[in-house]
Scaffold this active site. Structure first.
Site, PDB file in Angstrom:
ATOM      1  CG  ASP A   1      12.195  55.263   8.206  1.00 40.94           C
ATOM      2  OD1 ASP A   1      11.174  54.965   8.832  1.00 40.94           O
ATOM      3  OD2 ASP A   1      12.713  54.543   7.335  1.00 40.94           O
TER       4      ASP A   1
ATOM      5  CD  GLN B   1       4.199  54.553   4.998  1.00 38.67           C
ATOM      6  OE1 GLN B   1       3.141  55.027   4.675  1.00 38.67           O
ATOM      7  NE2 GLN B   1       4.321  53.801   6.073  1.00 38.67           N
TER       8      GLN B   1
ATOM      9  N   GLY C   1       6.546  53.533  11.608  1.00 35.00           N
ATOM     10  CA  GLY C   1       7.018  53.429  12.984  1.00 35.00           C
ATOM     11  C   GLY C   1       7.498  54.797  13.402  1.00 35.00           C
ATOM     12  CG  HIS C   2       5.356  57.985  13.059  1.00 32.13           C
ATOM     13  ND1 HIS C   2       4.214  58.649  12.711  1.00 32.13           N
ATOM     14  CD2 HIS C   2       5.943  57.628  11.887  1.00 32.13           C
ATOM     15  CE1 HIS C   2       4.115  58.689  11.389  1.00 32.13           C
ATOM     16  NE2 HIS C   2       5.143  58.071  10.880  1.00 32.13           N
TER      17      HIS C   2
ATOM     18  CE  LYS D   1       6.573  60.477   8.098  1.00 30.34           C
ATOM     19  NZ  LYS D   1       7.853  59.889   7.706  1.00 30.34           N
TER      20      LYS D   1
HETATM   21  P1  IMP Z   1       4.888  48.509   2.231  1.00 27.86           P
HETATM   22  O1  IMP Z   1       4.443  49.911   2.510  1.00 27.86           O
HETATM   23  O2  IMP Z   1       5.011  47.649   3.459  1.00 27.86           O
HETATM   24  O3  IMP Z   1       4.104  47.858   1.141  1.00 27.86           O
HETATM   25  O4  IMP Z   1       6.400  48.602   1.657  1.00 27.86           O
HETATM   26  C1  IMP Z   1       6.689  49.247   0.412  1.00 27.86           C
HETATM   27  C2  IMP Z   1       8.014  49.992   0.498  1.00 27.86           C
HETATM   28  O5  IMP Z   1       7.855  51.107   1.383  1.00 27.86           O
HETATM   29  C3  IMP Z   1       9.173  49.165   1.072  1.00 27.86           C
HETATM   30  O6  IMP Z   1      10.371  49.594   0.439  1.00 27.86           O
HETATM   31  C4  IMP Z   1       9.209  49.564   2.522  1.00 27.86           C
HETATM   32  O7  IMP Z   1      10.508  49.393   3.079  1.00 27.86           O
HETATM   33  C5  IMP Z   1       8.852  51.041   2.406  1.00 27.86           C
HETATM   34  N1  IMP Z   1       8.232  51.554   3.636  1.00 27.86           N
HETATM   35  C6  IMP Z   1       6.978  51.336   4.074  1.00 27.86           C
HETATM   36  N2  IMP Z   1       6.761  51.982   5.223  1.00 27.86           N
HETATM   37  C7  IMP Z   1       7.886  52.644   5.513  1.00 27.86           C
HETATM   38  C8  IMP Z   1       8.264  53.538   6.567  1.00 27.86           C
HETATM   39  O8  IMP Z   1       7.493  53.867   7.471  1.00 27.86           O
HETATM   40  N3  IMP Z   1       9.535  54.018   6.503  1.00 27.86           N
HETATM   41  C9  IMP Z   1      10.385  53.716   5.503  1.00 27.86           C
HETATM   42  N4  IMP Z   1      10.087  52.905   4.498  1.00 27.86           N
HETATM   43  C10 IMP Z   1       8.842  52.375   4.497  1.00 27.86           C
END
Ligand code: IMP
Length: 427
Positions: A13, A223, A40-41, A16
């Site tokens: 977040d 991420q 989520g961009h 990017k």
């Molecule tokens: P997953 O990627 O859905 O398996 O989640 C694993 C961890 O990564 C969790 O703590 C999510 O909140 C975090 N996470 C996954 N995608 C994002 C993102 O785009 N932004 C921030 N945190 C993320």
């Protein structure tokens, strides 16, 4: 053949999407290389405000090919919905390309993500429950179904039958839930396949062609580094690599061809989901950052934990990615703050350390050591030149550069494309 990798330097977040949207003007190819619809961009441009989950943030430039790379896991329903929504808002998606090697998120992945999270109880990771982890696990276990598989319905049926039999045993015998119907999943995914077929193709050749023509290629991360399965706060991590190294594998570009690695940092730090964050502020200052920065999950709406900039984590992130430059986003969120803090070290078991620990048990015990800097207490969102920024803002940026040993290329002072200051050139 400039190739710029845009990498999340914190816990995701970082903004990017905005940076890629900005740089994509000059790029001929943008490749999303990791993650899935957990990302989520947010992009704000003359078309309006968009929240992209799978489609690369370069989609707003018609001349730019936007590739969903082999390193992404795709939920076809989410992608089709995203394409429809973009088209309804007059954004042309004929420049979208899907790597035939990208793995698909299947209905059992989504079910299992929820069931696994529930079974972790108080130790839940806080995943987005979108099936991302189970899909990447199947990819390496060689139980994945790839976008290209949808193009051959007979072979797809055979593969799905084999895999679904195994998944149904897990669903019924381990979790005690109903099995999935082969017919239903097959019919549904064949429909998705028909809809997405025009976009699915081999992608490494088209990237190489762009490089051979000296055209700019952008690698769009999802991420952030501190969620990397190797270097992040494991097990509170995601399941694909958001690092510069991951960009090479996830896009199908050799590392020698990457010219610049731009680390995207917020001027502060945020995290969503479980896991330690040493500079988290559980007080009014944290609330103020959250409210001013609209720090709520783009996909989930979950409030993000907010804290001061962590230079220990930032140095680590710079090291494992080899950043050639940084983009500092959301600097304007500090416009009303009289005083700013930067974490310059941690206290652990009475000792001062300046390394980011690999164990979360240690990280949980780390107490941040802060340095204080004066705030500028004036709006900066209208400023476009570095020299226009108040001296306190320049002092803050200069200190981040010193602490991370990384030059700042871009500074974002608002969500719109033009609310950006170019301090130094990226290339
Ligand atoms: P997953 O990627 O859905 O398996 O989640 C694993 C961890 O990564 C969790 O703590 C999510 O909140 C975090 N996470 C996954 N995608 C994002 C993102 O785009 N932004 C921030 N945190 C993320």
């Amino acid at each position: 053949m400039p190739v710029i990798a845009v990498i999340g330097a914190q816990w995701g977040d970082e903004g990017k999407g905005k940076v890629v949207d900005l740089l994509a003007e000059k790029a001929r190819v943008v490749v999303r290389f990791s993650g899935g619809d957990n990302a989520g961009h947010t992009v704000v441009n003359p078309y309006g405000e968009f929240r992209l989950q799978l489609v690369p943030s370069g989609i707003f430039y018609r001349e730019t090919a936007c590739i969903i790379g082999n390193g992404v896991v795709i939920n076809p329903a989410v992608l089709i919905d995203e394409i429809d929504q973009l088209n309804q808002r007059s954004v042309d998606t004929s420049n979208l390309v899907i790597s035939d090697r990208a793995n698909l998120i299947m209905p059992y992945h989504i079910l299992l993500d929820g069931l696994e999270e529930d079974s972790r109880g108080g130790k839940a990771i806080g995943t987005m429950r979108r099936g991302i982890g189970p899909a990447f696990a199947d990819k390496v276990a060689r139980y994945g179904i790839r976008a290209g598989d949808l193009l051959d319905k007979e072979a797809f049926l055979e593969r799905l039958r084999l895999i679904l039999d195994g998944k149904n045993i897990i669903l019924t015998k381990i979790y005690g839930v109903s099995p999935l119907s082969l017919d239903e999943v097959y019919t549904q995914y064949c429909q998705y396949g028909e809809r997405l077929a025009p976009y699915i193709r081999e992608t490494t050749i088209m990237i190489e062609e762009a490089l051979n023509k000296e055209e700019m290629v952008l690698l769009e991360g999802a991420q952030g580094t501190l969620l990397d399965p190797d270097f992040g706060t494991y097990p509170y991590a995601t399941s694909s690599s958001p690092l510069a190294g991951g960009s090479s594998v996830g896009a199908g570009i050799g590392p020698t061809r990457i010219s610049a690695v731009l680390g995207v940092f917020k001027a502060y730090i945020t995290r969503v989901g479980a896991g330690p964050m040493p500079t988290e502020l559980k007080d009014a200052t944290g609330d103020l950052i959250r409210e001013r920065g609209h720090e709520y999950g783009t996909v989930s709406g979950r409030p993000r934990d907010c804290g001061w900039f962590d230079a220990v984590a930032a140095r680590f992130s710079t090291r494992v990615n080899g950043f050639t430059g940084a983009a500092i986003t959301n600097l304007d969120i500090f416009d009303t703050f009289p005083l700013l803090k930067i974490c310059v070290g941690y206290k652990l078991h009475g000792e001062t350390i300046d390394n980011f620990p690999s164990s979360i048990a240690a990280l949980e015990k780390c107490q941040p050591i802060y340095e204080e800097l004066p705030g500028w207490q004036t709006p900066i969102s209208h400023m476009r030149e570095y020299e226009q920024l108040p001296p306190q803002a320049r002092q803050y940026i200069a200190r981040l550069e010193e602490l991370t040993s990384c030059p700042v290329n871009l500074i974002s002072v608002g969500s719109a494309r033009e609310q950006t200051i170019q301090k130094t050139a990226i290339l």
